[in-house]
Scaffold this motif. Structure first.
Motif, PDB file in Angstrom:
ATOM      1  N   ALA A  15       0.829  -1.220   0.000  1.00  0.00           N
ATOM      2  CA  ALA A  15       0.000   0.000   0.000  1.00  0.00           C
ATOM      3  C   ALA A  15       0.859   1.266   0.000  1.00  0.00           C
ATOM      4  O   ALA A  15       0.398   2.319  -0.461  1.00  0.00           O
ATOM      5  CB  ALA A  15      -0.917  -0.014   1.213  1.00  0.00           C
ATOM      6  N   ILE A  16       2.087   1.172   0.481  1.00  0.00           N
ATOM      7  CA  ILE A  16       2.964   2.356   0.473  1.00  0.00           C
ATOM      8  C   ILE A  16       3.208   2.803  -0.974  1.00  0.00           C
ATOM      9  O   ILE A  16       3.260   4.002  -1.260  1.00  0.00           O
ATOM     10  CB  ILE A  16       4.298   2.043   1.207  1.00  0.00           C
ATOM     11  N   ASN A  17       3.304   1.830  -1.888  1.00  0.00           N
ATOM     12  CA  ASN A  17       3.422   2.196  -3.316  1.00  0.00           C
ATOM     13  C   ASN A  17       2.156   2.904  -3.805  1.00  0.00           C
ATOM     14  O   ASN A  17       2.240   3.872  -4.563  1.00  0.00           O
ATOM     15  CB  ASN A  17       3.682   0.947  -4.169  1.00  0.00           C
ATOM     16  N   HIS A  18       0.997   2.410  -3.377  1.00  0.00           N
ATOM     17  CA  HIS A  18      -0.260   3.070  -3.767  1.00  0.00           C
ATOM     18  C   HIS A  18      -0.227   4.527  -3.306  1.00  0.00           C
ATOM     19  O   HIS A  18      -0.584   5.438  -4.057  1.00  0.00           O
ATOM     20  CB  HIS A  18      -1.472   2.410  -3.105  1.00  0.00           C
ATOM     21  N   LEU A  19       0.190   4.743  -2.030  1.00  0.00           N
ATOM     22  CA  LEU A  19       0.147   6.109  -1.476  1.00  0.00           C
ATOM     23  C   LEU A  19       1.101   7.041  -2.224  1.00  0.00           C
ATOM     24  O   LEU A  19       0.739   8.173  -2.542  1.00  0.00           O
ATOM     25  CB  LEU A  19       0.490   6.057   0.018  1.00  0.00           C
ATOM     26  N   HIS A  20       2.316   6.552  -2.505  1.00  0.00           N
ATOM     27  CA  HIS A  20       3.239   7.389  -3.302  1.00  0.00           C
ATOM     28  C   HIS A  20       2.606   7.703  -4.656  1.00  0.00           C
ATOM     29  O   HIS A  20       2.642   8.834  -5.123  1.00  0.00           O
ATOM     30  CB  HIS A  20       4.561   6.644  -3.538  1.00  0.00           C
ATOM     31  N   ALA A  21       2.046   6.659  -5.283  1.00  0.00           N
ATOM     32  CA  ALA A  21       1.500   6.842  -6.630  1.00  0.00           C
ATOM     33  C   ALA A  21       0.316   7.803  -6.618  1.00  0.00           C
ATOM     34  O   ALA A  21       0.178   8.629  -7.525  1.00  0.00           O
ATOM     35  CB  ALA A  21       1.090   5.480  -7.207  1.00  0.00           C
ATOM     36  N   TRP A  22      -0.537   7.718  -5.586  1.00  0.00           N
ATOM     37  CA  TRP A  22      -1.698   8.634  -5.535  1.00  0.00           C
ATOM     38  C   TRP A  22      -1.254  10.088  -5.561  1.00  0.00           C
ATOM     39  O   TRP A  22      -1.931  10.947  -6.117  1.00  0.00           O
ATOM     40  CB  TRP A  22      -2.578   8.370  -4.305  1.00  0.00           C
ATOM     41  N   ARG A  23      -0.082  10.369  -4.955  1.00  0.00           N
ATOM     42  CA  ARG A  23       0.414  11.756  -4.964  1.00  0.00           C
ATOM     43  C   ARG A  23       0.732  12.231  -6.380  1.00  0.00           C
ATOM     44  O   ARG A  23       0.725  13.424  -6.649  1.00  0.00           O
ATOM     45  CB  ARG A  23       1.678  11.870  -4.115  1.00  0.00           C
ATOM     46  N   ALA A  32      -8.460   9.459   3.567  1.00  0.00           N
ATOM     47  CA  ALA A  32      -8.639   8.676   4.798  1.00  0.00           C
ATOM     48  C   ALA A  32      -7.972   7.316   4.643  1.00  0.00           C
ATOM     49  O   ALA A  32      -7.872   6.783   3.532  1.00  0.00           O
ATOM     50  CB  ALA A  32     -10.130   8.498   5.093  1.00  0.00           C
ATOM     51  N   LEU A  33      -7.528   6.808   5.781  1.00  0.00           N
ATOM     52  CA  LEU A  33      -6.858   5.502   5.792  1.00  0.00           C
ATOM     53  C   LEU A  33      -7.568   4.565   6.753  1.00  0.00           C
ATOM     54  O   LEU A  33      -8.116   5.021   7.763  1.00  0.00           O
ATOM     55  CB  LEU A  33      -5.418   5.642   6.295  1.00  0.00           C
ATOM     56  N   CYS A  34      -7.479   3.266   6.440  1.00  0.00           N
ATOM     57  CA  CYS A  34      -8.034   2.264   7.350  1.00  0.00           C
ATOM     58  C   CYS A  34      -7.098   1.062   7.415  1.00  0.00           C
ATOM     59  O   CYS A  34      -6.656   0.559   6.374  1.00  0.00           O
ATOM     60  CB  CYS A  34      -9.412   1.821   6.845  1.00  0.00           C
ATOM     61  N   ASP A  35      -6.773   0.640   8.619  1.00  0.00           N
ATOM     62  CA  ASP A  35      -6.067  -0.630   8.820  1.00  0.00           C
ATOM     63  C   ASP A  35      -6.393  -1.107  10.232  1.00  0.00           C
ATOM     64  O   ASP A  35      -6.470  -0.305  11.166  1.00  0.00           O
ATOM     65  CB  ASP A  35      -4.545  -0.478   8.640  1.00  0.00           C
ATOM     66  N   ALA A  42      -0.058   4.151  11.447  1.00  0.00           N
ATOM     67  CA  ALA A  42       0.907   5.227  11.726  1.00  0.00           C
ATOM     68  C   ALA A  42       2.006   5.264  10.661  1.00  0.00           C
ATOM     69  O   ALA A  42       2.390   6.338  10.182  1.00  0.00           O
ATOM     70  CB  ALA A  42       1.521   5.016  13.112  1.00  0.00           C
ATOM     71  N   ILE A  43       2.482   4.076  10.249  1.00  0.00           N
ATOM     72  CA  ILE A  43       3.556   4.018   9.241  1.00  0.00           C
ATOM     73  C   ILE A  43       3.104   4.647   7.927  1.00  0.00           C
ATOM     74  O   ILE A  43       3.866   5.309   7.234  1.00  0.00           O
ATOM     75  CB  ILE A  43       4.014   2.550   9.027  1.00  0.00           C
ATOM     76  N   ALA A  44       1.815   4.462   7.602  1.00  0.00           N
ATOM     77  CA  ALA A  44       1.301   5.049   6.362  1.00  0.00           C
ATOM     78  C   ALA A  44       0.833   6.490   6.579  1.00  0.00           C
ATOM     79  O   ALA A  44       1.087   7.365   5.756  1.00  0.00           O
ATOM     80  CB  ALA A  44       0.141   4.204   5.841  1.00  0.00           C
ATOM     81  N   GLY A  45       0.153   6.735   7.702  1.00  0.00           N
ATOM     82  CA  GLY A  45      -0.488   8.035   7.902  1.00  0.00           C
ATOM     83  C   GLY A  45       0.490   9.162   8.182  1.00  0.00           C
ATOM     84  O   GLY A  45       0.320  10.273   7.661  1.00  0.00           O
TER      85      GLY A  45
END
Ligand code: NAD
Ligand code: 89V
Length: 342
Positions: A15-23, A32-35, A42-45
């Motif tokens: 998912a960290i790749n998804h978050l970078h890519a979304w930017r 919003a994030l859910c886990d 925390a690591i993602a948010g």
């Protein structure tokens, strides 16, 4: 239409790749994030400065005004989460493997269709720029009509350290990696009527198969081979490159290691380097996968805004999943399997 608002469910390894890519995607952002795991939240948010965080997807869908959810959890949670999003009338991207059975996959496609919400499977490999370059050459008829192909992924890369769950499942390489390679074969050569598969487990430390060889009969009489291995030590480790060979009525195409593309036809021999761009946040050797994540997420946003069906919609992905199921059935029975029976 303003910027689309997305919620990411599952903040693990990929998912960290998804978050970078979304930017880097135009027209949408993750709000919003859910886990279930507070550490992963925390690591993602924290680095991505997303303050709306939930441990429960139902709560996120109830409280946030979302245009879509991006589900990046592992397969067992896909059906409840996709059906939940459909109940809330929220469009869905879901990671591969979409489902571990055709029954679950059909149920999710039906739930989204009945709720009239768009559904795309995050089947990103066909979005790698080298694969798109190959698709363009085939589509423009530069080698005539293809009659034979091979799509190959052979490696000894340690995927288990980043994704430990891959070592423990009864199914491994076809369900996790072969699914991408089968999807590329569909993208290049069209849908499949029948297949024959053989599998092996070479690595004694894992539960599932780590080698698969699959012969595909496509609808248009093309024969192709999809072969995958995580038990293949090579002089230069190719992970995660997919290599492609295609013979056509007017020429041939070879995509070889190092992203080297050679097209031979009546106009001569043409060599091109189709190495993927190294996005600012990407890291080798994963950069070809990472750029394809950004490309598929941009495709999703473009399709949502233009009300088009994505290339790898849930409906489309049923055909790729049917190949996975047929391959396991063929390997178990040592018989050719009619894909339509899946
Ligand atoms: P992971 O186990 O590292 O992360 C999954 C996360 O989802 C975990 O943090 C877990 O706590 C969370 N989660 C699970 N169920 C949940 C639920 N119901 N609600 C909220 N959170 C939940 O897994 P990963 O390696 O990141 O893989 C995720 C998916 O991505 C898998 O399906 C995998 O096959 C896929 N994947 C795809 C690619 C690709 O190129 N497309 C590459 C790697 C992984
Ligand atoms: O793409 C994937 O699904 C990954 C990997 C490339 C490592 O197999 O699991």
């Amino acid at each position: 239409m303003g910027e689309l608002r997305g919620g990411l469910i599952g903040c693990g390894f990929f998912a960290i790749n998804h978050l970078h890519a979304w930017r880097g995607v135009e027209g949408a952002s993750i709000v919003a994030l859910c886990d279930r795991d507070p550490n992963r939240l925390a690591i993602a948010g924290d680095p991505f400065e997303i303050v709306s965080r939930y441990s429960d997807a139902e709560a996120m869908l109830g409280r946030e005004k979302l245009d879509f959810v991006d589900i990046a959890t592992t397969v067992s949670s896909h059906r409840p989460l996709v059906e939940m999003a459909a109940r809330h009338g929220v469009a869905v991207i879901c990671q591969k493997p979409f489902a571990s059975s055709m029954a679950d996959a059909n149920a999710m496609v039906a739930a989204c269709r009945d709720a009239d919400v768009p559904l795309m499977v995050h089947e990103n490999f066909r979005w790698q720029s080298a694969i798109q370059a190959v698709g363009g050459i085939v589509g423009r008829g530069e080698i005539g009509a293809p009659f034979w192909g091979r799509v190959s992924f052979r490696s000894a890369y340690d995927v288990f350290s980043g994704q430990p769950y891959l070592a423990t499942g009864e199914r491994f390489i076809i369900e996790d990696l072969g699914i991408h390679i089968l999807d590329i074969a569909r993208f290049l050569f069209g849908d499949v009527v029948a297949l024959t598969a053989r599998t092996r487990r070479v690595n004694p430390a894992i539960r599932g198969e780590d080698v698969a060889t699959i012969l595909l009969d496509h609808e248009n009489a093309i024969a192709s081979i999809v072969d995958c291995s995580y038990a293949t030590r090579l002089a230069v480790e190719p992970f995660p490159e997919t290599l492609i060979e295609i013979d056509g009525s007017e020429g041939s195409l070879r995509l070889s290691q190092g992203y080297q593309l050679v097209v031979t036809n009546g106009r001569g021999v043409h060599r091109r380097d189709v190495s993927p761009p190294l996005l600012p946040w990407a890291s080798r050797p994963w950069h070809n996968i990472q750029e394809s994540v950004q490309a598929i997420q941009q495709h999703w946003v473009d399709c949502l805004r233009e009300r088009r069906e994505p290339a790898t919609s849930g409906r489309d992905n049923l055909k790729t999943l049917a190949l996975v199921e047929a391959a396991y059935q063929s390997a178990a029975t040592l018989r050719k399997v009619d894909v339509g029976s899946m």
